[in-house]
Structures are given as C-alpha cells and as structure tokens.
Design an enzyme around this catalytic site. Structure first.
Site, PDB file in Angstrom:
ATOM      1  N   ARG A 154       0.958  -1.184  -0.061  1.00 31.15           N
ATOM      2  CA  ARG A 154      -0.082   0.055  -0.033  1.00 31.15           C
ATOM      3  C   ARG A 154       0.836   1.253   0.120  1.00 31.15           C
ATOM      4  O   ARG A 154       2.024   1.259   0.394  1.00 31.15           O
ATOM      5  CB  ARG A 154      -0.908   0.063   1.273  1.00 31.15           C
ATOM      6  CG  ARG A 154      -0.342   0.047   2.719  1.00 31.15           C
ATOM      7  CD  ARG A 154      -1.165   0.039   3.750  1.00 31.15           C
ATOM      8  NE  ARG A 154      -1.661   1.111   3.897  1.00 31.15           N
ATOM      9  CZ  ARG A 154      -1.262   2.327   4.667  1.00 31.15           C
ATOM     10  NH1 ARG A 154       0.033   2.012   4.920  1.00 31.15           N
ATOM     11  NH2 ARG A 154      -1.799   3.457   4.805  1.00 31.15           N
ATOM     12  N   ARG A 166      -2.948  10.769   1.387  1.00 26.46           N
ATOM     13  CA  ARG A 166      -3.932  11.463   2.180  1.00 26.46           C
ATOM     14  C   ARG A 166      -4.616  12.620   1.359  1.00 26.46           C
ATOM     15  O   ARG A 166      -3.698  13.421   0.728  1.00 26.46           O
ATOM     16  CB  ARG A 166      -2.988  12.107   3.264  1.00 26.46           C
ATOM     17  CG  ARG A 166      -2.491  11.250   4.215  1.00 26.46           C
ATOM     18  CD  ARG A 166      -1.634  12.118   5.564  1.00 26.46           C
ATOM     19  NE  ARG A 166      -0.869  11.062   6.434  1.00 26.46           N
ATOM     20  CZ  ARG A 166       0.158  11.411   6.804  1.00 26.46           C
ATOM     21  NH1 ARG A 166       0.352  12.588   6.675  1.00 26.46           N
ATOM     22  NH2 ARG A 166       0.801  10.449   7.770  1.00 26.46           N
ATOM     23  N   ARG A 207      20.213  -5.357   1.515  1.00 26.84           N
ATOM     24  CA  ARG A 207      20.856  -4.254   0.848  1.00 26.84           C
ATOM     25  C   ARG A 207      21.653  -3.351   1.828  1.00 26.84           C
ATOM     26  O   ARG A 207      21.133  -3.484   3.029  1.00 26.84           O
ATOM     27  CB  ARG A 207      19.594  -3.421   0.217  1.00 26.84           C
ATOM     28  CG  ARG A 207      19.115  -3.897  -1.162  1.00 26.84           C
ATOM     29  CD  ARG A 207      19.847  -3.586  -2.092  1.00 26.84           C
ATOM     30  NE  ARG A 207      20.184  -2.482  -2.657  1.00 26.84           N
ATOM     31  CZ  ARG A 207      21.016  -1.884  -3.532  1.00 26.84           C
ATOM     32  NH1 ARG A 207      21.751  -2.677  -3.928  1.00 26.84           N
ATOM     33  NH2 ARG A 207      20.988  -0.742  -3.798  1.00 26.84           N
ATOM     34  N   ARG A 241      19.142  10.510  -0.444  1.00 30.93           N
ATOM     35  CA  ARG A 241      18.830  11.555   0.384  1.00 30.93           C
ATOM     36  C   ARG A 241      19.987  12.326   0.735  1.00 30.93           C
ATOM     37  O   ARG A 241      21.038  11.695   1.046  1.00 30.93           O
ATOM     38  CB  ARG A 241      17.691  11.259   1.519  1.00 30.93           C
ATOM     39  CG  ARG A 241      18.202  10.091   2.250  1.00 30.93           C
ATOM     40  CD  ARG A 241      17.058   9.632   3.110  1.00 30.93           C
ATOM     41  NE  ARG A 241      17.280   8.725   4.048  1.00 30.93           N
ATOM     42  CZ  ARG A 241      16.680   8.288   5.116  1.00 30.93           C
ATOM     43  NH1 ARG A 241      15.345   8.753   5.315  1.00 30.93           N
ATOM     44  NH2 ARG A 241      16.987   7.167   5.947  1.00 30.93           N
ATOM     45  N   GLU A 276      23.326   9.975   1.727  1.00 32.24           N
ATOM     46  CA  GLU A 276      22.975   8.415   1.932  1.00 32.24           C
ATOM     47  C   GLU A 276      23.022   7.722   0.564  1.00 32.24           C
ATOM     48  O   GLU A 276      21.998   8.181  -0.177  1.00 32.24           O
ATOM     49  CB  GLU A 276      21.690   8.233   2.636  1.00 32.24           C
ATOM     50  CG  GLU A 276      21.417   6.856   3.015  1.00 32.24           C
ATOM     51  CD  GLU A 276      20.200   6.900   4.172  1.00 32.24           C
ATOM     52  OE1 GLU A 276      19.129   6.106   3.596  1.00 32.24           O
ATOM     53  OE2 GLU A 276      20.116   7.457   4.914  1.00 32.24           O
ATOM     54  N   TYR A 288      12.974  -6.203   8.886  1.00 36.31           N
ATOM     55  CA  TYR A 288      12.991  -4.766   9.084  1.00 36.31           C
ATOM     56  C   TYR A 288      12.312  -4.161  10.477  1.00 36.31           C
ATOM     57  O   TYR A 288      11.079  -4.416  10.247  1.00 36.31           O
ATOM     58  CB  TYR A 288      12.618  -4.046   8.013  1.00 36.31           C
ATOM     59  CG  TYR A 288      12.811  -2.388   7.941  1.00 36.31           C
ATOM     60  CD1 TYR A 288      13.937  -1.878   7.936  1.00 36.31           C
ATOM     61  CD2 TYR A 288      11.866  -1.828   8.537  1.00 36.31           C
ATOM     62  CE1 TYR A 288      14.215  -0.594   8.075  1.00 36.31           C
ATOM     63  CE2 TYR A 288      11.923  -0.432   8.551  1.00 36.31           C
ATOM     64  CZ  TYR A 288      13.031   0.315   8.433  1.00 36.31           C
ATOM     65  OH  TYR A 288      13.307   1.380   8.682  1.00 36.31           O
ATOM     66  N   ASP A 320      11.264  -1.049  13.215  1.00 37.78           N
ATOM     67  CA  ASP A 320      11.393   0.375  13.285  1.00 37.78           C
ATOM     68  C   ASP A 320      11.782   0.255  14.895  1.00 37.78           C
ATOM     69  O   ASP A 320      11.821  -0.775  15.619  1.00 37.78           O
ATOM     70  CB  ASP A 320      10.062   0.766  13.575  1.00 37.78           C
ATOM     71  CG  ASP A 320       9.751   1.550  12.041  1.00 37.78           C
ATOM     72  OD1 ASP A 320      10.573   1.836  10.990  1.00 37.78           O
ATOM     73  OD2 ASP A 320       8.501   1.425  11.654  1.00 37.78           O
TER      74      ASP A 320
END
Length: 368
Positions: A172, A176, A249, A280, A300, A348, A350
């Site tokens: 997804r 917004r 990666r 970035r 980066e 992964y 957070d």
C-alpha cells in the site's frame, strides 16, 4: 557458577533493552559489541553541538504509550515531526503524498479534484493483478506520482528495476487527501534531546559493556562466561552460514561539515531521480532545531551488500525467506540462547518495534 547470568551479543536497542530489564530483576549481564560504540545504528556522533545520526536518520515514532513513556524515562524527547521533501529535477514535493503534493503536481486545490486525477490515471492503465512493483505502484497511485516520486528512488534503493522487484514490497502507499506533511500517523514522535546516545547510556547504566569485542573471535570463551546468551547478530553467521548467506541491501554515508547555518532548510530531502547516486541528504541540526553557525550534512547512498558490510535491509524474497526458515528451525532448538533484533530475526524493525520485541522476550524469560 558462571560469572554472568546473561552474555548479550550486540549493544543495539534490543540488547540494551534486554540487559536493562535483566538488571532490574537482579541479573548480572555482560554486553559485548564488535563496534567501537554502543547503540547499534542509533549511535550519534556529537560534532560541536550537532548530534550526527551516524547510520542515517532515526526518528522515533510509536502508538504505544507504554513504550513512549519507557524511552522518555531515560531521556526527554522533543517535538520533532518528520516531514521530508522530495527533490525531482529541481522541483520540491511534500511527502507523504498529500494535498500539498497534489497541488505541487497538478495545481488541484480540493480532495475531489485530486482523487479524480489519480483515479483517471489508474483507470487508463488497465492493470489486472500486478506482476511486479511497478504495476503495483501504478495501480495504487497512477503515472505522475509513480514516475516522479517512486520509480527512481525505489530503483536506487533496491539496485534493481521496478519491473524486476516483487509487487509485495509496496502493498500500500499512503495517500492523504488532507494538507498534512507529517510522515507518520503515530500518536507519539520525536528525537531524544541531546541525541540517541543518552537513551543507550540510560539503558546500559550499571551494566558491564565491552566494545571492540567480536563474539566470533572466541565463541567458546564467551559462552563459558554466562548461563545464557542473548544473541542479536546475523542469524546465518551464528550457524556459520551452513545454509548459505542471507542477503541484504546496504548503505554508505558521506558526512560533510559546511560553514553555513542552514543548508537545505529541512532534516531530510530525498533525491528521486535515478541518475543522482544518493537517495537523500540529511541535515542533522534540524532534528533538534539547532542554531549553530555551521551545519553537518550526510549523503546517503544505497549499496549492494557484501559480507563484511553493515546489513541494513533484509531481502525478504522467496529464496531468502526459505533460507531464513532453515536457520530459524535450528535456533528454535537452542535452550540456552535467546535470539532477537532485526538481524537475528531477519526482518526490518522500526525502533519502537525492536524495543517492544525486547520487552516481550525479557518478560517471557524473566517474568514480571
């Protein structure tokens, strides 16, 4: 009787959180880490008042009030809100995709106009079941957003064409129809005042820590020190890569000091063109609203991972998922080893998820 109750391999968030919980329950821990610092990838290098996020931008966010209160018990977090920008061919677009982005793309001013524009583009593509990431993204947001804000960035990040990446990577995309540039939907968000090292130091206070210490240099010696091991390193390395290497990666960072008080006006600006090699630029002082006369920026760069490089993003494709399952089955047979964290679990995470996982495993191991 061994010297320690727990040997914790890795002084990142999982290891430090587990060690803190064990110490609270009267257990003696030794934490070792092969790097020169504790904190794993949240380590900050302080440079004349600017806390440089040494391994890339880390913004803490969570909906879990208990975890928010837990981290704030070690260091107060500020009100930083993640609102990155995307630079595509010199034009700036707000992220995540919201009414500001749609105005910048098409000049539309109402949610109805924006929705109509996206729906028209999707309808004209006639994509059935998406066969790859490109088709999946196009089916979700249409051609303009995909071409300018997804395609180049994604291909750089993964080192492959979007048509060669599996569709499931983008299940997804947040769209917004409000003028809201806050990247995260979570209730709590911020950066530790004074940097993430304060959080790490709080978690590891009063605990024995040995840095520049590699578990694999003398496995038997380290195992002899403690009743149990908490292992947070790569799972394939623990089992000597017997089923082959798990793939990742990686990233490469280039830090620069500039004699200007403000380089880009925002903490994070993405560069979405495929031709620009970095993904970035991070300007660290904006994480803590710094007013220093100089600034420090970080370029980066995504990188192909090879053994010996820092693994960042697991490649959870079919081949690697099957390989991980083989290692996981071995790990489940261990009675004296607890595996946890993004590398040992090959997923992964957070930051709040790593802490949550460590708290759950500590509770299961140590009781309330």
């Amino acid at each position: 009787m061994k010297q320690y109750d727990y040997l914790i391999v890795g002084a990142g968030l999982f290891g430090a959180t587990f060690a803190h919980q064990a110490k609270k329950r009267g257990k003696k821990c030794l934490v070792i880490d092969k790097r020169f610092h504790a904190g794993g990838n949240i380590y900050c290098k302080e440079e004349e008042g600017i806390n440089v996020h040494y391994y890339g931008a880390h913004i803490f966010h969570t909906n879990d009030r208990d975890i928010w209160e837990f981290v704030n018990s070690f260091v107060e977090f500020n009100r930083y809100t993640n609102s990155p920008l995307a630079n595509y061919k010199g034009k700036l677009y707000n992220l995540p995709f919201n009414m500001n982005t749609f105005y910048q793309l098409w000049g539309v001013t109402t949610p109805e106009e924006a929705q109509q524009k996206i729906n028209e583009q999707i309808a004209s593509l006639n994509i059935g079941e998406p066969q790859n990431l490109e088709e999946q993204a196009l089916k979700l947001v249409g051609t303009d957003i995909y071409e300018k804000l997804i395609k180049g960035y994604t291909e750089k990040q993964w080192g492959r064409k979007a048509t060669e990446l599996p569709a499931f990577i983008i299940k997804r995309l947040p769209v917004r129809y409000t003028f809201d540039n806050n990247y995260f939907n979570d209730k709590y968000q911020g950066i530790p005042i004074g940097g993430y090292n304060k959080l790490t130091e709080g978690l590891l206070a009063g605990i024995d820590v040995q840095l520049n210490t590699n578990f694999f240099d003398d496995v038997e010696h380290f195992k002899s020190l403690a009743e149990k091991i908490v292992y947070t390193g790569p799972l394939d390395e623990y089992y000597n890569y017997q089923f082959g290497e798990l793939e990742y990666r990686s990233l490469r960072f280039e830090h620069k000091r500039l004699e200007t008080p403000n380089f880009q006006g925002n903490a994070v600006v993405n560069y979405n063109e495929r031709e620009i090699p970095y993904t970035r630029i991070i300007e660290h002082k904006h994480f803590e609203f710094g007013t220093q006369p100089h600034t420090i920026i970080t370029y980066e760069y995504p990188a192909t991972w090879e053994k010996g490089m820092e693994p960042y993003y697991p490649l959870n494709d079919d081949k690697n998922s099957k390989r991980f399952k083989q290692y996981q089955e071995l790990s489940e047979k261990e009675s004296n080893v607890i595996f946890g964290g993004r590398l040992a679990e090959y997923r992964y995470y957070d930051m709040h998820q790593v802490i949550g996982s460590a708290l759950v495993k500590a509770k299961r191991e140590l009781g309330d």
